[in-house]
Design a protein around this motif. Sequence first.
Motif, short mmCIF file in Angstrom:
data_model
loop_
_atom_site.label_atom_id
_atom_site.label_comp_id
_atom_site.label_asym_id
_atom_site.label_seq_id
_atom_site.Cartn_x
_atom_site.Cartn_y
_atom_site.Cartn_z
N LEU A 194 -8.93 20.57 -108.74
CA LEU A 194 -9.99 21.26 -107.64
C LEU A 194 -10.03 20.37 -106.24
N LEU A 195 -10.52 21.06 -105.33
CA LEU A 195 -10.69 20.49 -104.18
C LEU A 195 -11.78 19.20 -104.49
N PRO A 196 -11.68 18.29 -103.93
CA PRO A 196 -12.73 17.06 -103.95
C PRO A 196 -14.08 17.36 -103.28
N THR A 197 -15.18 16.92 -103.70
CA THR A 197 -16.29 16.97 -102.99
C THR A 197 -16.23 16.12 -101.84
N PRO A 198 -16.39 16.51 -100.50
CA PRO A 198 -16.26 15.98 -99.13
C PRO A 198 -17.41 14.87 -98.99
N VAL A 199 -17.01 13.80 -98.29
CA VAL A 199 -17.78 12.76 -98.20
C VAL A 199 -18.34 12.79 -96.60
N HIS A 200 -19.69 12.22 -96.37
CA HIS A 200 -19.98 12.36 -95.05
C HIS A 200 -19.84 11.21 -94.34
N LEU A 201 -19.20 11.49 -92.92
CA LEU A 201 -18.92 10.32 -92.10
C LEU A 201 -19.82 10.86 -90.64
N PRO A 202 -20.33 9.38 -90.25
CA PRO A 202 -21.08 9.32 -89.22
C PRO A 202 -20.66 10.23 -87.91
N PRO A 203 -21.10 10.73 -87.07
CA PRO A 203 -20.78 11.52 -85.69
C PRO A 203 -19.89 10.64 -84.72
N GLU A 204 -20.21 9.41 -84.75
CA GLU A 204 -19.55 8.36 -83.83
C GLU A 204 -17.95 8.36 -84.62
N MET A 205 -17.87 8.29 -86.01
CA MET A 205 -16.55 8.03 -86.37
C MET A 205 -15.79 9.58 -86.26
N PHE A 219 -11.21 26.09 -87.62
CA PHE A 219 -11.40 25.78 -88.91
C PHE A 219 -12.13 24.52 -89.14
N GLU A 220 -13.07 24.46 -89.81
CA GLU A 220 -13.67 23.17 -90.37
C GLU A 220 -12.80 22.20 -91.33
N ILE A 221 -12.83 21.01 -91.03
CA ILE A 221 -12.12 20.10 -92.17
C ILE A 221 -13.13 19.14 -92.61
N LEU A 222 -12.92 18.61 -93.91
CA LEU A 222 -13.86 18.00 -94.39
C LEU A 222 -13.25 16.69 -94.91
N ALA A 223 -14.25 15.45 -94.85
CA ALA A 223 -13.63 14.35 -95.25
C ALA A 223 -13.33 13.83 -96.59
N ARG A 224 -12.23 13.47 -96.86
CA ARG A 224 -12.08 12.71 -98.27
C ARG A 224 -12.16 11.21 -98.17
N SER A 225 -11.83 10.67 -96.94
CA SER A 225 -12.35 9.27 -96.66
C SER A 225 -12.22 9.03 -95.34
N GLU A 226 -12.16 8.07 -94.56
CA GLU A 226 -12.40 7.82 -93.04
C GLU A 226 -11.22 8.44 -92.43
N THR A 227 -10.02 8.49 -93.00
CA THR A 227 -9.00 8.94 -92.12
C THR A 227 -8.23 10.31 -92.88
N GLU A 228 -8.71 10.37 -94.26
CA GLU A 228 -8.05 11.55 -94.89
C GLU A 228 -9.14 12.70 -94.87
N PHE A 275 -9.44 17.23 -95.71
CA PHE A 275 -8.84 18.63 -96.21
C PHE A 275 -9.43 19.76 -95.41
N VAL A 276 -8.65 20.99 -95.43
CA VAL A 276 -9.18 22.23 -95.06
C VAL A 276 -9.51 23.02 -96.19
N ARG A 277 -11.00 23.38 -96.04
CA ARG A 277 -11.52 24.11 -97.08
C ARG A 277 -11.02 25.64 -97.06
N ALA A 278 -10.47 26.24 -95.87
CA ALA A 278 -10.11 27.58 -95.85
C ALA A 278 -9.01 27.97 -96.36
N PHE A 279 -8.16 26.78 -96.59
CA PHE A 279 -6.83 27.00 -97.05
C PHE A 279 -6.11 25.77 -97.58
N GLU A 280 -4.95 25.67 -98.30
CA GLU A 280 -4.75 24.40 -98.81
C GLU A 280 -3.66 23.55 -97.58
#
Length: 449
Positions: A357-368, A403-412, A414-419
């Motif tokens: 299943l999709l991972p739980t997204p992590v929060h990244l600061p706006p400057e990143m 589409f919004e993209i969500l962080a798995r890490s600092e550089t990775e 994923f798109v929640r809207a589609f795979e």
Amino acid sequence: MKSHLTGACVASALVLAADAQHVPGREQLERLIRDRVDSGMATGIVVGVLEADGTRRTAAYGTAGPGAKPLTEKSVFEIGSITKVFTGTLLAEMAARGALGVEDLAQAHAPDKMRLPTRGERQITLLDLSTHHSGLPRLPDNLAPSDPANPYADYTLERLRAFLQRHTLARDVGGKFEYSNLGTGLLGVLLANRAGADYESLVRERILAPLGMNMTGVQYSQAMAAERAVGHSATGSPVRDWDSGVLVGAGGLQSNMDDMLAFLDANVGPPRSALERAMRTAHQPRRDAGESMRVGLNWLTRTVGQDRIIWHNGGTAGFRTFIGFDPERQVGAVVLSNSAQGVDDIGFHLINAAVPLLPTPVHLPPEMLRRYVGVYEITPEFRIEVTVADRRIYIQATKQLRFEILARSETEFFVRAFEARIAFIIENGESTALILRQGGVEQRARKLR
């Protein structure tokens, strides 16, 4: 949010050994969609499974939207690009009747005054259109909707003719998989022209009526309208439905879970009719569609370990949908959501637990996030713009929705809207490129600015 949860269990004609069963039990199924909705990752979801022990099961949770009836297996959704497998099935069915050949030149079935582009000595075939190997772009460059919220509504046959007449193919016909709404929409036009009917009448006569799918169509019947779910954006705001225009064969159908499970059942197991034999023809992989992926007549086949999943998904402004099955285990799933947040992972996971299943997204600061902002080019005709707004990061491809993209890490991400997944390449603290991974295909895009 007012939520509504339902469950149903119906005997199926398919009977398999009990040890082939994979699908989670009812409690797990209901918990899965409840968690997705309550976490804010969906507005409402209806899920249906075809089990290997010969039963169908459905569950629904969430809301169908303002003014709609409670969400159930009767609720009607836009199924988007799942329409493409109906178009592929029409091609196989008409070929089985002898009305045409799968490898016929597309030009042979074109309406009057329509000229398809060629490249070198190679002309586009019906097979090229159905396998996304035509060389045609994802969308025509003269789409130019008067209402961007309803992008296909005013795209007419005349505008399609004009585009095809002047378009120069940038890729070799048959050379490479390039997903094309235009190509499949054109295929729908050609099949309807060959049959002397409009697309909806043709799909109803050849597929919907034989399978008893009375709650499926391009136009809402009175019964369908009474069960209509309201689409929502990824942030939960209601959005308007899409009208399909001339490219209806690429994404113009509406349906509900009961009908989609009937369609799924007809695609699984030994064929019981001429239509079901044509369906098996449509499944057969014919060309590569990226890493671990092949494509038949619009059906995609994904390899997971030693297993196969035949599948397709769909998306419109306010809906995300999935249908798929394992042809050997004869287990399948349908997922319908009235939110622009993807559900592919649910469908794949229900069919094969090895797909996470999709991972739980992590929060990244706006400057990143801001270091990723810019325009990235895959080809001159296909660019991806990355923007940041209200502490969120978005992507928007050429002539597509944002589409919004969500962080798995600092550089990775994923798109929640589609795979799809995106990885940013960082050099000296700045992004210089991104890698888009979608449908088994990996594409690198250099940063222009």
